[in-house]
Design a protein around this motif. Structure first.
Motif, PDB file in Angstrom:
ATOM      1  N   ASP A  95     -80.180  31.437 -12.371  1.00  0.00           N
ATOM      2  CA  ASP A  95     -80.453  30.156 -13.017  1.00  0.00           C
ATOM      3  C   ASP A  95     -79.545  30.093 -14.243  1.00  0.00           C
ATOM      4  O   ASP A  95     -78.747  31.014 -14.490  1.00  0.00           O
ATOM      5  N   ASP A  98     -79.596  33.099 -16.576  1.00  0.00           N
ATOM      6  CA  ASP A  98     -78.882  34.268 -16.059  1.00  0.00           C
ATOM      7  C   ASP A  98     -77.383  34.156 -16.324  1.00  0.00           C
ATOM      8  O   ASP A  98     -76.728  35.129 -16.718  1.00  0.00           O
ATOM      9  N   THR A 121     -76.841  25.871  -9.609  1.00  0.00           N
ATOM     10  CA  THR A 121     -76.662  26.585 -10.872  1.00  0.00           C
ATOM     11  C   THR A 121     -75.333  26.294 -11.558  1.00  0.00           C
ATOM     12  O   THR A 121     -75.281  26.183 -12.782  1.00  0.00           O
ATOM     13  N   THR A 125     -75.459  24.668 -15.197  1.00  0.00           N
ATOM     14  CA  THR A 125     -74.912  25.400 -16.344  1.00  0.00           C
ATOM     15  C   THR A 125     -73.917  24.533 -17.101  1.00  0.00           C
ATOM     16  O   THR A 125     -73.943  24.473 -18.335  1.00  0.00           O
TER      17      THR A 125
END
Length: 178
Positions: A95, A98, A121, A125
């Motif tokens: 995610d 991470d 993701t 991000t």
């Protein structure tokens, strides 16, 4: 890692969704290989990164077969560079937190970092990191997700461990064409 890596200025993060993979079903998801058109996509990404002066100093790559193949195929188009490459299971089911944790562990000498991962993701991000003053079209694209073989470029003068919400300029979202 060579000492001559980067000497200052903005750090650039390139978030790449893997190239087009075979459909799920016949094998475990982590073992899905790239399709033939995905293999071509990966090569075009490598050419585009080289031509845009986005050759990475360091690469973080998901351990899934399709992401490793994407990296291997694009790397063959980058020229005579040998970035530090880490293949990690963390990126397979990552995610945003991470990815940020991995960014924070990046050597300060790295100026261009490539992350080869998965949707949603990679787009999430980019959305999380993007300053509202970012390129409007690029920001609109990452907010809805990105297709295969699409990369987002973010820039910031901050140390890798200080990258956080709205702290980087999203300058470009690209998907090389034939």
């Amino acid at each position: 890692m060579a000492e001559e890596i980067g000497t200052g200025g903005a750090r650039r993060l390139v978030l790449l969704r893997h190239a087009k993979a075979e459909r799920a079903g016949a094998v475990d998801d982590v073992l899905r290989p790239l399709r033939l058109d995905g293999r071509r996509q990966a090569g075009r990404v490598g050419v585009a990164l080289r031509e845009s002066d986005l050759v990475p100093d360091r690469v973080l790559c998901s351990s899934a077969l399709r992401t490793r193949q994407t990296w291997d195929l694009l790397a063959s188009h980058l020229g005579d560079v040998e970035p530090d490459v880490t293949i990690t299971d963390t990126l397979y089911a990552a995610d945003v937190a991470d990815v940020l944790d991995l960014l924070g562990q990046t050597d300060a000498r790295v100026r261009t970092l490539l992350v080869v991962g998965h949707e949603p993701t990679m787009a999430a991000t980019a959305t999380h990191l993007a300053d509202p003053a970012s390129d409007g079209g690029a920001l609109a694209q990452v907010r809805v997700g990105v297709p295969t073989a699409t990369y987002s470029v973010l820039e910031s003068d901050a140390a890798w461990e200080d990258w956080g919400p709205r702290g980087a300029l999203l300058t470009y979202v690209g998907r090389p064409t034939a």
